[in-house]
Write a protein that holds these residues in place. Structure first.
Motif, PDB file in Angstrom:
ATOM      1  N   ARG A 252       0.840  -1.194   0.000  1.00 37.49           N
ATOM      2  CA  ARG A 252       0.000   0.000   0.000  1.00 37.49           C
ATOM      3  C   ARG A 252       0.884   1.256   0.000  1.00 37.49           C
ATOM      4  O   ARG A 252       0.685   2.169  -0.782  1.00 37.49           O
ATOM      5  CB  ARG A 252      -0.887  -0.015   1.258  1.00 37.49           C
ATOM      6  N   ARG A 256       1.642   4.040  -3.295  1.00 35.07           N
ATOM      7  CA  ARG A 256       1.385   5.481  -3.133  1.00 35.07           C
ATOM      8  C   ARG A 256       2.670   6.301  -3.057  1.00 35.07           C
ATOM      9  O   ARG A 256       2.767   7.369  -3.632  1.00 35.07           O
ATOM     10  CB  ARG A 256       0.572   5.719  -1.845  1.00 35.07           C
ATOM     11  N   THR A 277      -7.501   4.817  -7.299  1.00 31.88           N
ATOM     12  CA  THR A 277      -8.404   4.981  -6.159  1.00 31.88           C
ATOM     13  C   THR A 277      -7.993   3.970  -5.093  1.00 31.88           C
ATOM     14  O   THR A 277      -7.255   3.024  -5.380  1.00 31.88           O
ATOM     15  CB  THR A 277      -9.865   4.699  -6.575  1.00 31.88           C
ATOM     16  N   ASP A 278      -8.476   4.161  -3.857  1.00 34.00           N
ATOM     17  CA  ASP A 278      -8.151   3.212  -2.779  1.00 34.00           C
ATOM     18  C   ASP A 278      -8.597   1.805  -3.154  1.00 34.00           C
ATOM     19  O   ASP A 278      -7.892   0.825  -2.899  1.00 34.00           O
ATOM     20  CB  ASP A 278      -8.836   3.636  -1.472  1.00 34.00           C
ATOM     21  N   GLU A 282      -6.297  -1.735  -3.523  1.00 38.78           N
ATOM     22  CA  GLU A 282      -6.611  -3.020  -2.878  1.00 38.78           C
ATOM     23  C   GLU A 282      -6.729  -4.138  -3.911  1.00 38.78           C
ATOM     24  O   GLU A 282      -6.321  -5.269  -3.659  1.00 38.78           O
ATOM     25  CB  GLU A 282      -7.904  -2.912  -2.060  1.00 38.78           C
TER      26      GLU A 282
END
Ligand code: CUA
Length: 292
Positions: A252, A256, A277-278, A282
């Motif tokens: 994660r 980013r 996007t988040d 995932e």
């Protein structure tokens, strides 16, 4: 004598350039629009999602309808998507670059165009020969330049798809669903398997595959094969080394903020921060977990 000879040669080439423009039949149409990489990438993604029939080495394969707008994007370091076109049909091909200048060169027919970011070049294009064409980049665009390849497959009928191991069943089904009034994408919460499948699609759609492989081969970035759960030596922003276990949290952070902990051996290579996007992050992690 040599000076005169070379002068004569220069003049000959100069006039031949003009003659070629008139009789050469290989001039790009002069239709060019202003665009922004972000805008163009969004159009490429929408186009790819609409007509995608599968993937080829991590690059999406699309089979657009003839006479429609078709998009191809140059980025460090690949051409995307792979186009499947019908022989004898006209297409309106839009070309642009996401980052730096690339050269769009169709081989073996040797048609060449320069592709800059911020411009959308429109080529009215009719393939007259069926076959497998390579798109090579002939503009030095960075360390991955030599592996920047694209593909245009020209087919005479759907039977030809088999030669390339392509299959358009998924596209036909999707189109039928849209025609029946549904949407091409479902919005229900996803299972882990569905997340991984979506992540696999992102892997090619968002160009992760330009630098990372899933088969263990070494490109400019670490392979994803077996990376989840492994121990890696990483360098932080101060240049200190430590060991980390590759888990969800590490991935994660690295997606980013790639510069925070860089894997040893790849410290000098900058990773592109891809806008995701988040949920997409995932999905990618779910996919990485499955790459064993
Ligand atoms: Cu793109 Cu060389």
């Amino acid at each position: 004598m040599w000076v005169l000879l070379s002068l004569a040669l220069c003049l000959m080439l100069f006039f031949w350039m003009i003659a070629w423009h008139v009789w050469g039949n290989q001039n790009p149409s002069s239709v060019t629009y202003r665009t922004k990489p972000k805008e163009f990438v969004a159009m490429v993604e929408a186009f790819t999602k609409k007509y995608m029939i599968g993937t080829d080495n991590g690059v999406p394969v699309v089979m657009p309808d003839p006479k429609k707008d078709v998009f191809m994007l140059g980025e460090q370091w690949r051409w995307t998507p792979v186009l499947v076109l019908q022989k004898g049909e006209w297409y309106k091909i839009h070309l642009s670059s996401k980052d730096v200048m690339h050269g769009f060169s169709i081989q073996p027919v040797n048609m060449n165009f320069m592709v800059y970011p911020d411009y959308d070049y429109v080529l009215n294009f009719k393939p007259t020969e069926a076959g497998d064409f390579k798109v090579v980049c002939n503009e030095f665009c960075g360390i991955g330049h030599h592996q920047m390849l694209g593909r245009i497959v020209v087919i005479e009928n759907d039977e030809d798809l088999k030669k390339y191991n392509y299959d358009k069943t998924s596209l036909t089904e999707r189109m039928a669903k849209v025609a029946a009034g549904g949407t091409a994408v479902t919005a229900a919460p996803m299972s882990e398997t569905e997340m991984a499948t979506a992540g696999k699609e992102l892997f090619s759609l968002k160009a992760c595959s330009a630098c990372h492989t899933i088969d263990g081969k070494k490109l400019v970035a670490p392979t994803w094969k077996g990376v989840f759960g492994s121990e890696e030596e990483v360098m932080d922003e101060q240049g200190n080394y430590s060991k980390v276990t590759v888990n969800e949290e590490y991935l994660r952070e690295s997606i980013r903020f790639p510069e925070k902990k860089k894997v040893k051996g790849y410290e000098k290579i900058p990773m592109t921060v891809v806008p995701l996007t988040d949920a997409e992050v995932e999905q990618l992690i779910a996919f990485i977990k499955t790459v064993r």
